[in-house]
Design a protein around this motif. Structure first.
Motif, short mmCIF file in Angstrom:
data_model
loop_
_atom_site.label_atom_id
_atom_site.label_comp_id
_atom_site.label_asym_id
_atom_site.label_seq_id
_atom_site.Cartn_x
_atom_site.Cartn_y
_atom_site.Cartn_z
N VAL A 121 44.40 40.66 48.16
CA VAL A 121 45.12 41.86 48.64
C VAL A 121 44.21 43.08 48.46
N GLU A 122 43.63 43.18 47.27
CA GLU A 122 42.78 44.33 46.98
C GLU A 122 41.53 44.33 47.86
N ALA A 123 40.95 43.15 48.05
CA ALA A 123 39.75 43.05 48.88
C ALA A 123 40.06 43.43 50.33
N SER A 124 41.32 43.25 50.75
CA SER A 124 41.72 43.66 52.10
C SER A 124 42.05 45.15 52.15
N ALA A 125 41.60 45.90 51.17
CA ALA A 125 41.80 47.35 51.13
C ALA A 125 43.27 47.74 51.06
N ILE A 126 44.06 46.90 50.39
CA ILE A 126 45.46 47.23 50.16
C ILE A 126 45.65 47.36 48.66
N ASN A 127 46.36 48.41 48.25
CA ASN A 127 46.57 48.64 46.83
C ASN A 127 47.68 47.72 46.31
N MET B 91 41.12 53.52 43.56
CA MET B 91 41.41 52.36 44.40
C MET B 91 41.58 52.71 45.88
N TYR B 111 47.26 33.58 51.09
CA TYR B 111 48.60 33.93 50.56
C TYR B 111 49.52 32.74 50.78
#
Ligand SMILES: Nc1ncnc2c1ncn2[C@@H]1O[C@H](COP(=O)(O)OP(=O)(O)OP(=O)(O)O)[C@@H](O)[C@H]1O
Ligand SMILES: [Mg+2]
Lengths: 250, 262
Positions: A121-127, B91, B111
């Motif tokens: 998720v983070e690597a997909s630029a989503i927090n 972030m 996922y």
């Protein structure tokens, strides 16, 4: 031991700050929030309603017995209404949701953590604090009062039913005398304080889930810890909140 | 064997025009406890260039990729993406840089609550709000078709094999049309035919989209096919770095052992 204790609180503080920061700034994750509302609500509703019913019956039987003994039988409706709505409904809902939703969120996020899905998720630029944690915590905060109302309703209905089986008492009569002289401030604070339980359950389950390490074993541990800690803090919060409500709404 | 050289001939030389590397790692150090995993790493990748990173199991290849995309923080040293130092970025600020990066995890990290197609569409759902639902679906289908996964789009990740998960993970990494591609063992667990197809695809992306790629691999054949340069990691350091031919002429024992694979 004490070191670990302070470390835990420190990490929880940082985690809460990250969630707050992410949750209050756009982009807002409405779709995920709706999904979580449904998840928290529909997962717990049957359980909460059933437990509410059982508690209603138990209070009804106990109240009938003691009130008859002290010659205060006419107090039965009021006793049932106040015990269910002010005391049993909220705390019972808090504990059941701690078990059901706490374990659910804890295990789900922990398994996402150990399989690197949260990293993805983070690597997909989503927090992930915004997408995964803020939505779940807000869903718990919003759903707890509603679930409490469901528990209350089911408790009152079954409490009345248990009484009506023994001696005739119309539901209308029961409600009318049960709520006689009651103020909104008798019932709203105990119901809405459960939003704080929701915050505790959501926050602890997300925190335990997202800090998990160590494979399948870690996932199990995260789920257990979420339930144990959420239940414990819900009970502790209840002590504080009851006192607070008594002071603010005398 | 001839095909390998055919493909190898298709190499485009990395662009030298603007000079500045897209990814630049300088004196990077990372330890976990007393385990000094990376102990002063220097690497650079330019536009249109593919760097293959080799090394024995546990030498920190995955940690290196995770550092570059900011999933781990370095103990010291710098990582520059497009000449911006990523250390200490918040972030959301880091997110802007990550949108330009595609990342394939060693174990795919799909996922598990989403279908194969939804996994690939996931980055689009969040970052391409300008695209309609059906456009996103089409894009996901097109990417999956390129990976030879068009027959499995509605399956759940738990119902497909590890090699298939890898291909879905690669499709997901490409969804936002990144400029930088970080791949952790893209051909591990794949049969030779699929693996050849993935190699061709990486070459095509390099040629047509001028991506800068870092590919971690144990597959020397693949490394030789896709990479302009190779780097061999051992004990926290880059033992040797250069073109395949340079490695062939090295007399370092570890390098020789590695090349004996072929
Ligand atoms: N989060 C972490 N905490 C502690 N140690 C870690 C962590 N991540 C990696 N390591 C250690 O760092 C070292 C390098 O790990 P890494 O996964 O990068 O190896 P690798 O080169 O990718 O190996 P492989 O080829 O088997 O994938 C290992 O010793 C590993 O135990
Ligand atoms: Mg690895």
């Amino acid at each position: 031991m004490t070191n670990g204790f302070f470390e835990w609180f420190g990490e929880l503080g940082i985690f809460s700050w990250n969630v707050l920061k992410a949750g209050l700034t756009p982009p807002y994750e409405w779709r995920e929030l709706v999904r979580q509302l449904d998840e928290v609500g529909s997962r717990s509703l049957p359980l909460v309603a059933a437990a509410g019913a059982a508690i209603g019956v138990v209070i009804s039987m106990e109240a009938r017995y003691s009130l008859t003994r002290f010659g205060a039988k006419s107090m039965f409706p009021t006793t049932l209404v106040y015990s269910v709505i002010q005391v049993m409904g909220p705390i019972m809902t808090g504990l059941i949701v701690s078990g059901r939703v706490g374990a659910g969120i804890g295990a789900e996020l922990a398994s996402m953590k150990v399989t690197e899905q949260i990293d993805a998720v983070e690597a997909s630029a989503i927090n992930p604090y915004r997408l995964l944690a803020a939505t779940r915590i807000l869903a718990c905060i919003l759903m707890l009062p509603l679930l409490t109302l469901a528990a209350d309703a089911s408790g009152l209905l079954m409490g009345w039913f248990a009484q009506a089986m023994v001696e005739p008492l119309s539901f209308h009569q029961f409600i009318a005398s049960g709520f006689k002289g009651a103020k909104l401030s008798d019932f709203l604070p105990p119901t809405f304080k459960t939003a704080v339980y929701g915050l505790i359950i959501g926050l602890i389950a997300c925190f335990q889930g997202m800090r998990t390490r160590g494979g399948a074993e870690g996932v199990g541990r995260a789920a257990t810890n979420s339930v144990v800690l959420a239940s414990l803090f819900v009970i502790l919060a209840d002590v504080v909140l009851v006192k607070f409500i008594l002071v603010v709404f005398p | 064997m001839a095909t390998v050289f055919d493909i190898a001939m298709k190499h485009t030389e990395p662009e030298k025009d603007n000079g500045a590397p897209i990814v630049a790692v300088e004196d990077l150090r990372k330890a976990f406890g007393s385990n000094n995993v990376l102990d002063g790493i220097n690497l650079q990748v330019a536009r249109g260039e593919t760097l293959a990173v080799l090394g024995r199991s546990g030498t920190g290849k995955s940690v290196l990729l995770r550092l570059i995309i900011g999933l781990e923080t370095p103990d010291s040293g710098s990582i520059r993406i497009h000449d911006q130092d990523i250390s200490g970025l918040a972030m959301d600020r880091m997110g802007e840089i990550r949108k330009k990066m595609g990342f394939l995890f060693q174990h795919a990290a799909l996922y598990d609550s989403l279908t194969v197609a939804e996994n690939v569409a996931f980055p689009l759902v969040h970052h391409r709000r300008d695209m309609s639902r059906s456009e996103r679906g089409d894009r996901a289908m097109q990417l999956l078709a390129e990976m030879g996964m068009e027959g499995d789009v509605d399956k759940m990740p738990s119902d497909i094999s590890g090699g298939m998960q890898k291909r879905v993970g690669l499709a997901r990494a490409l969804a936002l049309e990144p400029e930088i591609l970080l791949l952790d063992e893209p051909t591990a667990g794949l049969d030779p035919i699929s693996s050849g197809e993935i190699n061709d695809l990486i070459l095509k992306l390099q040629r047509e989209r001028k991506m800068a790629s870092i590919v971690v691999t144990h597959d020397l054949h693949s490394a030789k096919t896709i990479a302009n340069r190779l780097a061999l990691l051992d004990q926290g350091k880059v033992v040797i770095e250069g073109k395949f031919e340079a490695l062939q002429h090295s007399d370092i024992a570890l390098v020789k052992d590695f090349l004996n694979q072929l």
